[in-house]
Design a protein around this motif. Sequence first.
Motif, PDB file in Angstrom:
ATOM      1  N   TYR A  40       9.988  14.608   1.575  1.00 52.79           N
ATOM      2  CA  TYR A  40      10.491  15.946   1.905  1.00 52.79           C
ATOM      3  C   TYR A  40      10.513  16.829   0.661  1.00 52.79           C
ATOM      4  CZ  TYR A  40      11.803  13.832   6.281  1.00 52.79           C
ATOM      5  OH  TYR A  40      11.752  13.195   7.492  1.00 52.79           O
ATOM      6  N   GLU A  52      18.828  21.018   4.125  1.00 50.53           N
ATOM      7  CA  GLU A  52      17.911  21.027   5.271  1.00 50.53           C
ATOM      8  C   GLU A  52      17.848  19.653   5.955  1.00 50.53           C
ATOM      9  OE1 GLU A  52      14.111  22.648   4.118  1.00 50.53           O
ATOM     10  OE2 GLU A  52      15.084  24.109   2.819  1.00 50.53           O
ATOM     11  N   ASN A  53      18.962  18.942   6.001  1.00 50.38           N
ATOM     12  CA  ASN A  53      18.970  17.577   6.538  1.00 50.38           C
ATOM     13  C   ASN A  53      18.666  17.490   8.028  1.00 50.38           C
ATOM     14  OD1 ASN A  53      21.360  18.498   7.625  1.00 50.38           O
ATOM     15  ND2 ASN A  53      22.633  16.924   6.701  1.00 50.38           N
ATOM     16  N   VAL A  55      16.134  18.513   9.560  1.00 52.46           N
ATOM     17  CA  VAL A  55      14.719  18.133   9.662  1.00 52.46           C
ATOM     18  C   VAL A  55      14.576  16.620   9.504  1.00 52.46           C
ATOM     19  CG1 VAL A  55      12.459  18.379   8.552  1.00 52.46           C
ATOM     20  CG2 VAL A  55      13.945  20.359   8.793  1.00 52.46           C
TER      21      VAL A  55
END
Length: 66
Positions: A40, A52-53, A55
Amino acid sequence: MKIFSIAGAEDPITGGAKGLKDSLGSLRKVGYKHITSKVYPRMKHEVLNEVENAVVYRDVLEFLLE
């Protein structure tokens, strides 16, 4: 057994692309065949705790439902 290896591109612990490649190679060497990995961008070591966890959680869920 299926394995989903996840890592952050800015992870100072895994040793970058070479460290990830070595880890995946070790898993293959001991017999694991179904390995998926994802790196990531803009994330560090604890990808499940990054901003942005969502995702990451979505990708993990999709992997588990395969």
